[in-house]
Each structure stands twice: as structure tokens, then as C-alpha cells.
Enzyme design. Structure first.
Site, PDB file in Angstrom:
ATOM      1  N   TRP A  52       0.828  -1.215   0.000  1.00 37.46           N
ATOM      2  CA  TRP A  52       0.000   0.000   0.000  1.00 37.46           C
ATOM      3  C   TRP A  52       0.851   1.249   0.000  1.00 37.46           C
ATOM      4  O   TRP A  52       0.568   2.198  -0.736  1.00 37.46           O
ATOM      5  CB  TRP A  52      -0.999  -0.029   1.159  1.00 37.46           C
ATOM      6  CG  TRP A  52      -1.986  -1.143   0.976  1.00 37.46           C
ATOM      7  CD1 TRP A  52      -2.140  -2.236   1.765  1.00 37.46           C
ATOM      8  CD2 TRP A  52      -2.922  -1.290  -0.105  1.00 37.46           C
ATOM      9  NE1 TRP A  52      -3.117  -3.052   1.241  1.00 37.46           N
ATOM     10  CE2 TRP A  52      -3.618  -2.498   0.107  1.00 37.46           C
ATOM     11  CE3 TRP A  52      -3.246  -0.526  -1.222  1.00 37.46           C
ATOM     12  CZ2 TRP A  52      -4.613  -2.956  -0.768  1.00 37.46           C
ATOM     13  CZ3 TRP A  52      -4.233  -0.978  -2.090  1.00 37.46           C
ATOM     14  CH2 TRP A  52      -4.899  -2.175  -1.865  1.00 37.46           C
TER      15      TRP A  52
ATOM     16  N   LYS B  87     -12.742  -1.461   5.555  1.00 40.34           N
ATOM     17  CA  LYS B  87     -12.006  -2.397   6.406  1.00 40.34           C
ATOM     18  C   LYS B  87     -12.517  -2.324   7.842  1.00 40.34           C
ATOM     19  O   LYS B  87     -12.780  -3.337   8.453  1.00 40.34           O
ATOM     20  CB  LYS B  87     -10.503  -2.092   6.384  1.00 40.34           C
ATOM     21  CG  LYS B  87      -9.945  -1.957   4.960  1.00 40.34           C
ATOM     22  CD  LYS B  87      -9.063  -3.107   4.534  1.00 40.34           C
ATOM     23  CE  LYS B  87      -8.841  -3.162   3.031  1.00 40.34           C
ATOM     24  NZ  LYS B  87      -8.090  -2.049   2.481  1.00 40.34           N
TER      25      LYS B  87
ATOM     26  N   ASP C 148      -2.165   6.967   5.842  1.00 43.59           N
ATOM     27  CA  ASP C 148      -3.171   6.048   5.320  1.00 43.59           C
ATOM     28  C   ASP C 148      -3.520   5.102   6.469  1.00 43.59           C
ATOM     29  O   ASP C 148      -2.709   4.275   6.871  1.00 43.59           O
ATOM     30  CB  ASP C 148      -2.582   5.275   4.126  1.00 43.59           C
ATOM     31  CG  ASP C 148      -3.541   4.206   3.589  1.00 43.59           C
ATOM     32  OD1 ASP C 148      -4.647   4.034   4.146  1.00 43.59           O
ATOM     33  OD2 ASP C 148      -3.163   3.536   2.595  1.00 43.59           O
TER      34      ASP C 148
END
Ligand SMILES: *Cc1c(COP(=O)(O)O)cnc(C)c1O
Length: 356
Positions: free
Chosen positions: A100, A192, A168
């Protein structure tokens, strides 16, 4: 009974599913579906306002921090962040901690210079960098607080790096108490830990905006969204509603500190059970292990296949590791109940006894 360990989209509280499905049929006894009402009606404005104020309350944000709900996944933020914060001739500091972070870095390079100030590439992303040296001239430092695929997490946050911090938090948002006001921009795809796919939470210190020279398309300029209260255009109405319900649920559980205590317990139990099984490998350095995504492999592909089969038989959903790392991944997000953890502990015990 199904136990959902999927990494994302992932488990949400049952109450949220029930309330959300009711709202599709008859929203707040209006006789209308939430899917058919105008987003500029008081009915929906209340939802947006409550969602934003719940975030402010749960994260204990000060008045400089604005809460936005924006379209698109976290992937949109990979480019929207540098577009709004990084001039072409400037440097942004990034940490390179896995898949990511890598994607965020790639997008930032489209807008300015990137300096990698901490990397775990050399350990194949099984650690987190610990000593960052961030240039004082950097426009910001970007970190990925939890690497969902690798299974690593920042436990000591680089609060005092001297430049604005962007994070993030897609896969650990609201799972633990952090000093959220120390961050200048936080973003998280909702699917999530806080809702359904289709919306991002963005928390932003408004003082860092307005410093880039480029022309920013209207829809991508955070200032416009702040001005319009996340209603610049039609928001992802249903996803915002599901996020609001999940935030309400979190508040009812006692808030972030209360859920953190449960999350710590869940992770502790799972890691201890895995450590006790000799043929299981935990690749992540102990101090960098994620409490959200537990990654492990077995020393023999036949055992892995047998484990997969047993999980299937016992209703354990979403346990397969990401295709890039193999093995298994158990995601222990806020809404995953202790009873699911206990069911997994029981299964592991049985499996170890049979295959030891
Ligand atoms: C899932 C994930 C993303 C990507 O989210 P999308 O909503 O699919 O764009 C980004 N960062 C992290 C840490 C993630 O876990």
C-alpha cells in the site's frame, strides 16, 4: 455460523446490517428508501452531520481538523494528497513499508519529488522502519499505519518528525487510540474497519491547504469539500449511512479506547495460539506485528491445504493470505467478535493436535 476474517471488505456489526437494510426499505419511518431521497434534504443532512460529529468525538479532534466523507477508495487519496499538498519542485517524505505504501509513492511521483525516509524492503516488508530522518524541508511525511497485506503496523508513531504527517489508516482506523490531532491528514477507505466500500474518511488540518501552485480540479480540491460540508456533489449516500451506523455502534461499545482493549486481547490470543504451534511460521518481527491482520504460513503445503479445508468446513471465511505473500491472514477488525476468535483458537488447537 460463519466467522468472517476477511481483509476487506470485511465484517461489520450485525446491528449495522439490520439497521442499514431497514433503511433501504423505510428510512426513519419516512415511507421512503434511503436510496431514493434527496441528499440535500434534512433527512440525509442529519446523517452526514451525525457521521462527521461522531468522528470528531471518537477521535477527539480539535477545531483545526475537518472531517470529510469523499467518494472513492483510499486509492483515490494516493493521488489527491500530493495533488493538494506537494508542489512540483518540492520533496515529500514517504515510508516504504509494503504494497500500500508502494502505491502511494508511485502516485506522489506524478506530482513532485519523493524521498524514501524509511524502508523495510530489505526485510521483504516483515518489519517497520524505526528511525526516520525526515528533511525539514519536506512538504509532509506519509506513513501507512497498518500494512494490510504484509501484516505490519506502526506501534511508535513518528509524531515529532518536524513536518506535517499524512497517514493512510485504511486498515486500522478507529481501532486504537492515537493522538489524531498530531496528524495533518488522515485517510481511510471505509470498507475495512468502519463501513461499506464506496466512501473515504478524510480528516484534515485545514491550515495545511492552499500552499500548492497548481490548478486543482474542483472535485479534487479538499477546500471545496470543506466549504460544502462533504456535499459538493451527491455524496455516496448509502456508504455514508453505513459508516454513520458503524460509528454509532463504536460509540456504544465505549469508543476507541474500549475497542482497543478488546482488539489487544483478540490479537494477543491469536498470536499466542499460533506461536504455540511448532509448524506455524510468523514472518513478521514481533514488535511490528499488526493487531488487525495476522499473517502466517505453515512449513508444509499439505498442511496448509488441510487447514484451508478445515476452515471451510467450520465456517471460517476469508482466511487465505494475499496472493502476493501466500499462507494465511486472519483479520481481526473492530467488528470481529471475541466468539469468532475463540472459535478459531479451538480450530487451531484441534488442527495442531491432529497434525503435530
Ligand atoms: C485496502 C487498502 C487500500 C486501498 O483501498 P481501496 O478502497 O481499495 O482503494 C489502501 N491502503 C490500505 C492500507 C488498505 O488496506
Amino acid at each position: 455460523m460463519i466467522h468472517n476474517f476477511n481483509a476487506g471488505p470485511s465484517v461489520l456489526p450485525k446491528e449495522v446490517f439490520e439497521q442499514a437494510s431497514q433503511a433501504v426499505l423505510n428510512f426513519n419511518n419516512s415511507g421512503l428508501s434511503i436510496l431514493e431521497i434527496g441528499h440535500r434534504t434534512p433527512l440525509f443532512e442529519e446523517v452526514m452531520n451525525e457521521a462527521r460529529s461522531l468522528v470528531k468525538e471518537l477521535m477527539q479532534l480539535d477545531d483545526d481538523h475537518e472531517v470529510l466523507f469523499l467518494h472513492g477508495g483510499a486509492t483515490t487519496q494516493f493521488m489527491q494528497v500530493p495533488m493538494n499538498l506537494l508542489n512540483e519542485n518540492e520533496v515529500a517524505a514517504y515510508t516504504e513499508t509494503g504494497t500500500w505504501a508502494g502505491k502511494a509513492i508511485k502516485e506522489a511521483k506524478l506530482f513532485g519529488h519523493v524521498e524514501i525516509v524509511g524502508s523495510s524492503k530489505h526485510t521483504n516488508y516483515t518489519t517497520m522502519p524505526h528511525d526516520l530522518s525526515v528533511p525539514a524541508t519536506a512538504a509532509y511525511l506519509h506513513i501507512t499505519t497498518n500494512e494490510t497485506i504484509a501484516g505490519t503496523q506502526w506501534h511508535q508513531l513518528p509524531y515529532d518528525c518536524g513536518v506535517p504527517i499524512v497517514a493512510d489508516m485504511s486498515s486500522d482506523i478507529l481501532s486504537r487510540v492515537l493522538n489524531f490531532n498530531k496528524f495533518d491528514l488522515i485517510y481511510a477507505g471505509a470498507q475495512k474497519n468502519m463501513g461499506a466500500a464506496g466512501v473515504n474518511l478524510v480528516v484534515i488540518n485545514k491550515n495545511i491547504l492552499g500552499k500548492v501552485n497548481r490548478i486543482i480540479p474542483g472535485i479534487l480540491d479538499y477546500r471545496n469539500h470543506i466549504k460544502e460540508g462533504s456535499m459538493l456533489n451527491t455524496p455516496p449516500v448509502f456508504a455514508v449511512y453505513v459508516a454513520m451506523l458503524t460509528l454509532r455502534w463504536l460509540k456504544e461499545q465505549g469508543g476507541v479506547a474500549a475497542i482497543e482493549a478488546i482488539n489487544n486481547k483478540k490479537a494477543e490470543l491469536i498470536y499466542a495460539a499460533l506461536e504455540a504451534i511448532p509448524f506455524i511460521n510468523l514472518p513478521i518481527a514481533k514488535e511490528d506485528r499488526s493487531k488487525m491482520n495476522v499473517v502466517f504460513t505453515m512449513d508444509d503445503p499439505a498442511k496448509e491445504a488441510a487447514f484451508m479445508q478445515l476452515c471451510k468446513e467450520q465456517g471460517m471465511y476469508g482466511v487465505k493470505g494475499h496472493r502476493s505473500v501466500g499462507g494465511f491472514r486472519l483479520s481481526l477488525y473492530n467488528a470481529l467478535k471475541m466468539e469468532s476468535v475463540e472459535a478459531m483458537l479451538q480450530l487451531l488447537k484441534e488442527f495442531a493436535a491432529k497434525n503435530g
